[in-house]
Scaffold this active site. Structure first.
Site, mmCIF file in Angstrom:
data_model
loop_
_atom_site.group_PDB
_atom_site.id
_atom_site.type_symbol
_atom_site.label_atom_id
_atom_site.label_comp_id
_atom_site.label_asym_id
_atom_site.label_seq_id
_atom_site.Cartn_x
_atom_site.Cartn_y
_atom_site.Cartn_z
ATOM 1 C CG HIS A 83 21.941 85.069 -11.552
ATOM 2 N ND1 HIS A 83 22.593 83.867 -11.454
ATOM 3 C CD2 HIS A 83 22.602 85.792 -12.497
ATOM 4 C CE1 HIS A 83 23.610 83.855 -12.304
ATOM 5 N NE2 HIS A 83 23.635 85.005 -12.939
ATOM 6 C CG ASP A 162 22.814 77.403 -19.684
ATOM 7 O OD1 ASP A 162 23.126 78.349 -20.437
ATOM 8 O OD2 ASP A 162 23.223 77.304 -18.516
ATOM 9 N NE ARG A 169 27.557 81.901 -24.290
ATOM 10 C CZ ARG A 169 27.048 82.275 -23.127
ATOM 11 N NH1 ARG A 169 26.321 81.439 -22.409
ATOM 12 N NH2 ARG A 169 27.256 83.478 -22.673
ATOM 13 C CB SER A 184 23.153 81.326 -20.213
ATOM 14 O OG SER A 184 23.832 80.538 -19.259
ATOM 15 C CE LYS A 188 22.628 78.702 -15.111
ATOM 16 N NZ LYS A 188 23.106 79.194 -16.402
#
Length: 426
Positions: A83, A162, A169, A184, A188
């Site tokens: 990520h 999320d 947000r 967050s 995931k």
């Protein structure tokens, strides 16, 4: 039984939220029993007062528990994912997933779309004719078994708390909270069911974390969450003061990624792709394979072709080309001492490569192609970059975004270190 007011006031007053409060508020918010304005107040309280490590771990678990956990363990290869926290020209997922698959692991890369100056992986891939982002769980598992890599949209049942909280947000000024960013991302990735995770945490003008201390705090928080949930996690801090590679924009970045997969491409894209591949293979327990050699040989390119074709894309089809291309010229001779990532990212966004709202469309061919980089000697009138767009009226705004982002001086300059540090699960 907890209630929303008590949870909000506890965090407003700087107190630690109990496990029961965290579990209840996220489950109730997902069900629609806690109003958006109440969750917005809680998110702001978290932004201002923070969370301790146990709170963050519990918050992450509650978001995981709000939906399904993917069962991908039986694909015949070790699962490992990556990520990135987002940057400019950050196309690394595109060559990285097929490279790691070519080395023997399986990469379940559930990705997102771009917002603002940072590009989205799905937006880039959707510039390939026919390619589709939405896959069923069965299709994801089958592609991982057959090809070893899949890049697709997240499923609606994965951490729905999320998804709902992130949208809130985004419109309430609470995106920058490190506990909320970390939970967050990690909720995931943990729900995805991967066996190992490598995080590319960007730092610099083109990143969400502008300073190294903030990027390090985020990286350490996510690595700690991974450890608390039994997920082997490595975070690599990387520079995002200068765009990655020469291409910024959807189809432009796909073309550059293909160049890398065929054994060429810009040195910084190759360097980061190989560095992250090595970390992913280490977490997957794969030894005796040199990803640098696999990449330079072009051996990962057939995996790319299979990965794209498996999602109905045509890897041999021409990519979209902009109808209007305009150069930006050097105003003087000297050394190109600054190419600011944020300035280039904003220029690409204004040309149509990105979106201001999630529902906005993007231009597949829009973006910026860099023709020179930091440290290059340039002559007055020499093209420094090209602006690509289907809407020529957007060019003045893109030029304005670049006004302070390109600097030619008499002083020698070179790009700094790309790989800043590595943080691993202890």
């Amino acid at each position: 039984m907890p209630n929303a007011i008590d949870v909000i006031t506890a965090k407003r007053d700087g107190r630690r939220l109990s496990d029961d409060q965290i579990d209840w508020v996220l489950a109730a918010y997902t069900r629609g029993e806690v109003a958006d304005e109440q969750m917005a107040a809680l998110a702001m309280a978290i932004l201002l007062n923070g969370m301790d490590a146990d709170e963050i771990a519990r918050w992450t678990q509650a978001m995981i528990d709000s939906g399904d956990v993917l069962a991908l363990a039986d694909v015949g290869r070790p699962l490992v994912d990556k990520h990135s926290t987002g940057g400019v020209g950050d196309k690394i997922t595109l060559p990285l997933a097929p490279l790691v698959a070519a080395c023997g692991a399986a990469v379940p890369q559930l990705s997102g779309r771009g917002l603002g100056h940072t590009g989205g992986t799905l937006d880039k891939l959707e510039s390939i004719p026919g390619w589709r982002a939405a896959l069923s769980l069965e299709e994801i598992a089958a592609q991982l078994s057959d090809v070893g890599a899949v890049i697709c949209a997240t499923t609606p049942t994965l951490a729905p708390a999320d998804r709902k909280l992130y949208a809130l947000r985004d419109v309430t000024g609470t995106v920058e909270s490190i506990p909320l960013i970390a939970s967050s991302i990690m909720s995931k990735k943990i729900a995805e069911g991967t066996g190992g995770l490598v995080l590319d945490v960007k730092v610099g003008s083109g990143a969400f974390m502008k300073t190294e201390p903030l990027a390090r705090e985020l990286a350490e928080t996510m690595v700690r969450i991974g450890g608390a949930h039994g997920l082997a996690t490595t975070a690599v801090l990387t520079d995002m003061s200068v765009p990655l590679g020469r291409a910024v924009g959807n189809a432009l970045e796909v073309a550059e990624s293909v160049e890398v997969l065929r054994g060429g491409g810009p040195a910084d894209v190759v360097e980061l792709t190989v560095a992250l591949a090595r970390e992913m293979l280490a977490l997957a327990g794969i030894t005796g394979v040199d990803p640098a050699q696999v990449l330079s040989s072009g051996a990962a390119y057939p995996v790319w072709e299979q990965m794209i074709a498996a999602q109905d894309g045509d890897p041999s089809a021409p990519l979209p080309a902009a109808t209007h291309v305009e150069p930006v010229l050097a105003e003087r001779s000297g050394v190109l001492s600054r190419v600011d990532a944020m300035a280039v990212g904003m220029a690409a966004w204004r040309l149509g490569a990105g979106r201001a709202r999630k529902e906005d469309a993007v231009q597949a061919a829009a973006g910026v192609l860099l023709l020179a980089g930091p440290g290059d000697e340039v002559e007055a009138g020499q093209p420094l970059l090209e602006l690509h767009t289907d809407t020529p009226d957007a060019v003045p705004g893109a030029r304005a975004a670049l006004a302070d982002g390109l600097v030619v001086s008499d002083e020698p300059a070179a790009r700094g270190t790309l790989l800043l540090d590595t943080i691993r699960t202890r």
